[in-house]
Design a protein around this motif. Structure first.
Motif, PDB file in Angstrom:
ATOM      1  N   LEU A 258     -48.528 -81.911   4.492  1.00  0.00           N
ATOM      2  CA  LEU A 258     -49.637 -82.059   5.432  1.00  0.00           C
ATOM      3  C   LEU A 258     -49.082 -82.064   6.856  1.00  0.00           C
ATOM      4  O   LEU A 258     -48.373 -82.983   7.261  1.00  0.00           O
ATOM      5  CB  LEU A 258     -50.393 -83.362   5.143  1.00  0.00           C
ATOM      6  N   HIS A 259     -49.412 -81.016   7.623  1.00  0.00           N
ATOM      7  CA  HIS A 259     -48.866 -80.843   8.974  1.00  0.00           C
ATOM      8  C   HIS A 259     -49.913 -81.208  10.028  1.00  0.00           C
ATOM      9  O   HIS A 259     -51.076 -80.815   9.918  1.00  0.00           O
ATOM     10  CB  HIS A 259     -48.442 -79.383   9.188  1.00  0.00           C
ATOM     11  N   THR A 260     -49.492 -81.909  11.045  1.00  0.00           N
ATOM     12  CA  THR A 260     -50.397 -82.290  12.135  1.00  0.00           C
ATOM     13  C   THR A 260     -50.388 -81.210  13.219  1.00  0.00           C
ATOM     14  O   THR A 260     -50.039 -81.449  14.379  1.00  0.00           O
ATOM     15  CB  THR A 260     -49.993 -83.648  12.730  1.00  0.00           C
ATOM     16  N   PRO A 264     -53.532 -71.887  13.217  1.00  0.00           N
ATOM     17  CA  PRO A 264     -52.705 -70.764  13.694  1.00  0.00           C
ATOM     18  C   PRO A 264     -51.224 -71.124  13.803  1.00  0.00           C
ATOM     19  O   PRO A 264     -50.353 -70.275  13.545  1.00  0.00           O
ATOM     20  CB  PRO A 264     -53.295 -70.449  15.071  1.00  0.00           C
ATOM     21  N   ALA A 265     -50.917 -72.385  14.159  1.00  0.00           N
ATOM     22  CA  ALA A 265     -49.510 -72.817  14.237  1.00  0.00           C
ATOM     23  C   ALA A 265     -48.900 -72.886  12.851  1.00  0.00           C
ATOM     24  O   ALA A 265     -47.714 -72.573  12.665  1.00  0.00           O
ATOM     25  CB  ALA A 265     -49.413 -74.168  14.934  1.00  0.00           C
ATOM     26  N   LEU A 266     -49.707 -73.276  11.878  1.00  0.00           N
ATOM     27  CA  LEU A 266     -49.221 -73.298  10.496  1.00  0.00           C
ATOM     28  C   LEU A 266     -48.936 -71.876  10.013  1.00  0.00           C
ATOM     29  O   LEU A 266     -47.941 -71.627   9.303  1.00  0.00           O
ATOM     30  CB  LEU A 266     -50.249 -73.968   9.583  1.00  0.00           C
ATOM     31  N   LEU A 267     -49.761 -70.935  10.408  1.00  0.00           N
ATOM     32  CA  LEU A 267     -49.524 -69.539  10.050  1.00  0.00           C
ATOM     33  C   LEU A 267     -48.209 -69.043  10.645  1.00  0.00           C
ATOM     34  O   LEU A 267     -47.487 -68.257  10.007  1.00  0.00           O
ATOM     35  CB  LEU A 267     -50.690 -68.668  10.518  1.00  0.00           C
ATOM     36  N   ASP A 268     -47.866 -69.514  11.834  1.00  0.00           N
ATOM     37  CA  ASP A 268     -46.576 -69.159  12.435  1.00  0.00           C
ATOM     38  C   ASP A 268     -45.419 -69.660  11.565  1.00  0.00           C
ATOM     39  O   ASP A 268     -44.392 -68.972  11.420  1.00  0.00           O
ATOM     40  CB  ASP A 268     -46.459 -69.752  13.837  1.00  0.00           C
ATOM     41  N   LEU A 269     -45.578 -70.855  10.995  1.00  0.00           N
ATOM     42  CA  LEU A 269     -44.541 -71.392  10.100  1.00  0.00           C
ATOM     43  C   LEU A 269     -44.425 -70.558   8.832  1.00  0.00           C
ATOM     44  O   LEU A 269     -43.321 -70.376   8.303  1.00  0.00           O
ATOM     45  CB  LEU A 269     -44.866 -72.843   9.738  1.00  0.00           C
ATOM     46  N   ILE A 270     -45.549 -70.039   8.367  1.00  0.00           N
ATOM     47  CA  ILE A 270     -45.519 -69.163   7.186  1.00  0.00           C
ATOM     48  C   ILE A 270     -44.805 -67.858   7.523  1.00  0.00           C
ATOM     49  O   ILE A 270     -43.980 -67.359   6.750  1.00  0.00           O
ATOM     50  CB  ILE A 270     -46.950 -68.895   6.686  1.00  0.00           C
ATOM     51  N   ALA A 271     -45.082 -67.317   8.681  1.00  0.00           N
ATOM     52  CA  ALA A 271     -44.443 -66.062   9.102  1.00  0.00           C
ATOM     53  C   ALA A 271     -42.936 -66.233   9.255  1.00  0.00           C
ATOM     54  O   ALA A 271     -42.157 -65.321   8.930  1.00  0.00           O
ATOM     55  CB  ALA A 271     -45.050 -65.574  10.413  1.00  0.00           C
ATOM     56  N   SER A 272     -42.506 -67.414   9.697  1.00  0.00           N
ATOM     57  CA  SER A 272     -41.075 -67.661   9.894  1.00  0.00           C
ATOM     58  C   SER A 272     -40.365 -68.010   8.586  1.00  0.00           C
ATOM     59  O   SER A 272     -39.140 -67.988   8.526  1.00  0.00           O
ATOM     60  CB  SER A 272     -40.874 -68.807  10.893  1.00  0.00           C
ATOM     61  N   ALA A 277     -46.574 -70.697   1.986  1.00  0.00           N
ATOM     62  CA  ALA A 277     -47.981 -70.301   1.834  1.00  0.00           C
ATOM     63  C   ALA A 277     -48.897 -71.472   2.168  1.00  0.00           C
ATOM     64  O   ALA A 277     -48.464 -72.625   2.256  1.00  0.00           O
ATOM     65  CB  ALA A 277     -48.249 -69.827   0.403  1.00  0.00           C
ATOM     66  N   SER A 278     -50.177 -71.155   2.339  1.00  0.00           N
ATOM     67  CA  SER A 278     -51.205 -72.178   2.556  1.00  0.00           C
ATOM     68  C   SER A 278     -52.545 -71.665   2.044  1.00  0.00           C
ATOM     69  O   SER A 278     -52.886 -70.500   2.263  1.00  0.00           O
ATOM     70  CB  SER A 278     -51.346 -72.538   4.039  1.00  0.00           C
ATOM     71  N   PRO A 279     -53.332 -72.521   1.376  1.00  0.00           N
ATOM     72  CA  PRO A 279     -54.661 -72.106   0.908  1.00  0.00           C
ATOM     73  C   PRO A 279     -55.751 -72.302   1.953  1.00  0.00           C
ATOM     74  O   PRO A 279     -56.925 -72.113   1.644  1.00  0.00           O
ATOM     75  CB  PRO A 279     -54.893 -73.042  -0.281  1.00  0.00           C
ATOM     76  N   ALA A 280     -55.372 -72.670   3.188  1.00  0.00           N
ATOM     77  CA  ALA A 280     -56.372 -73.022   4.201  1.00  0.00           C
ATOM     78  C   ALA A 280     -56.102 -72.321   5.531  1.00  0.00           C
ATOM     79  O   ALA A 280     -55.961 -72.945   6.575  1.00  0.00           O
ATOM     80  CB  ALA A 280     -56.412 -74.535   4.395  1.00  0.00           C
ATOM     81  N   ILE A 281     -56.030 -70.981   5.473  1.00  0.00           N
ATOM     82  CA  ILE A 281     -55.765 -70.180   6.671  1.00  0.00           C
ATOM     83  C   ILE A 281     -56.907 -69.193   6.878  1.00  0.00           C
ATOM     84  O   ILE A 281     -57.418 -68.598   5.934  1.00  0.00           O
ATOM     85  CB  ILE A 281     -54.434 -69.408   6.537  1.00  0.00           C
ATOM     86  N   PHE A 282     -57.270 -68.995   8.133  1.00  0.00           N
ATOM     87  CA  PHE A 282     -58.349 -68.058   8.451  1.00  0.00           C
ATOM     88  C   PHE A 282     -57.888 -66.608   8.282  1.00  0.00           C
ATOM     89  O   PHE A 282     -56.785 -66.236   8.687  1.00  0.00           O
ATOM     90  CB  PHE A 282     -58.840 -68.258   9.880  1.00  0.00           C
TER      91      PHE A 282
END
Length: 386
Positions: A258-260, A264-272, A277-282
């Protein structure tokens, strides 16, 4: 204003103490007075109940009460002519990034002489601002675009005016909020879809979740993340709706972080590759990242939690012609094309997955309570992340 039949007929009918009519000689002047009084009451009642009847006699509509029902073929020209006289439209919007600027540019290009003053703010802040403006009787907003939950608050607080738009015919009934007399409070102008995003270089094809059961794949253990945000809570709500609470609690073994941070910032972590992965991305965030070369992809789950933004009219728009002209544009083909350039979805299109709007069709208090339940359950099944 109320009128009593007894008052109107008092001069015409007199009753005895036992309720029987007393035979009186009425002179002709009394009859004439009664007829005139009834006629005046009827005319006044029609005027109060149907204020929009006047334009039908040949005069073009000018007031907001008349304009919201106007549906003649020259509607666009009538609105544009009036909007040019008004000079501007004040648009309260929750559209993010460059998308609202793109909309402003496209609208002003088509409708020269009508300037858009855009006020970009979150839906909750917009609701608070409009409520305070209404209390002070300072009506500033003309056209409103924000999320459905906030539109519901505005409707319940009498901050919105129902209206007609020729664009409504293109939208399914569940994408419009119905009022009376064939009018609607809003229609869905844009959609954002929440689903499973992943790093396509690091996650094997067999481990890509195609439904909620797929989140239990061993390769995803300890490598998934979610953000402390509404999209994550809505995903929990979607899993509860389709799989039940027992399934949701099974996900605890996957050690989801669980990230605070915002999605979009979480998606950056996925790209890096820091998160797999995450089930809660637009979807629109993912498409934007893909366009910039990020090694990510997105797939829908069993049902797709959908955030929507609706186009509405403020209850007392200072620039009524321009207010309706902009609402029509947002919902029409040209406005929709602008939003699609920024990867928003449209309620008029079938994208091949089942949408779910968590806040649709329920009272706001109940929705707030459900969000709290989903948030609590998310914290129970996840571990602290970055």
């Amino acid at each position: 204003m109320r009128f009593s039949r007894c008052g109107a007929n008092r001069a015409c009918n007199k009753l005895t103490s036992d309720g029987l009519p007393e035979k009186l000689e009425r002179d002709k002047s009394t009859d004439r007075r009664c007829s005139k009084m009834r006629a005046c009451i009827l005319v006044l009642w029609i005027f109060l109940m149907f204020p929009a009847a006047s334009p039908a006699q040949g005069r073009k509509p000018t007031t907001i009460a008349e304009l919201v029902t106007y549906s003649a073929k020259d509607r666009e020209q009538v609105l544009y002519n009036g909007a040019k006289t008004e000079g501007k439209v004040t648009w309260y919007t929750s559209l993010a990034g460059e998308s609202y600027k793109g909309m402003v540019k496209a609208f002003e290009t088509k409708y020269a002489g009508v300037k858009v003053e855009a006020y970009r703010v979150s839906g909750s802040d917009m609701t608070t601002r409009m409520y305070e403006e209404s209390k002070a009787k300072r009506y500033i907003a003309d056209t409103v675009e924000t999320t459905e939950g906030n539109l519901m608050f505005m409707r319940d607080a009498f901050l919105l005016r129902p209206y007609h738009s020729p664009q409504f015919a293109s939208y399914p009934e569940d994408a419009k909020e119905k009022s009376e007399r064939g009018l609607y409070f809003w229609a869905i102008a844009r959609e954002s879809y929440i689903g499973f995003a992943y790093n396509k270089k690091l996650l094997s094809k067999n481990a890509v979740a195609k439904n909620y059961e797929g989140l239990l794949h061993p390769e995803l253990k300890g490598r998934m993340g979610v953000s402390v945000s509404d999209p994550s809570y809505k995903v929990v709500g979607a899993m509860l709706k389709t799989k039940g609470q027992e399934f949701v609690k099974k996900l605890k073994v996957q050690e989801i972080a669980l990230h605070t941070i915002i999605p979009p910032a979480l998606l950056d972590l996925i790209a890096s590759g820091e998160v797999l992965a995450s089930p809660a991305i637009f979807r629109n965030h993912t498409l934007n990242a893909i366009a910039k070369g990020a090694p990510v992809d997105w797939v829908p789950m069993d049902i797709v939690p959908t955030n929507v933004g609706g186009a509405a009219i403020a209850v007392q728009p200072p620039h009524p012609h321009a207010a309706l002209l902009l609402a029509d544009y947002l919902l029409g083909p040209e406005g929709q094309a602008v939003l699609e350039k920024f990867d928003y979805g449209s309620a008029t299109k079938n994208l091949g997955f089942k949408r779910w709007r968590p806040d649709h069709g329920i009272v706001t208090d109940k929705y707030e309570k459900e969000l709290e339940v989903w948030e609590k359950l998310l914290k129970e099944i996840s571990r602290k992340g970055g």
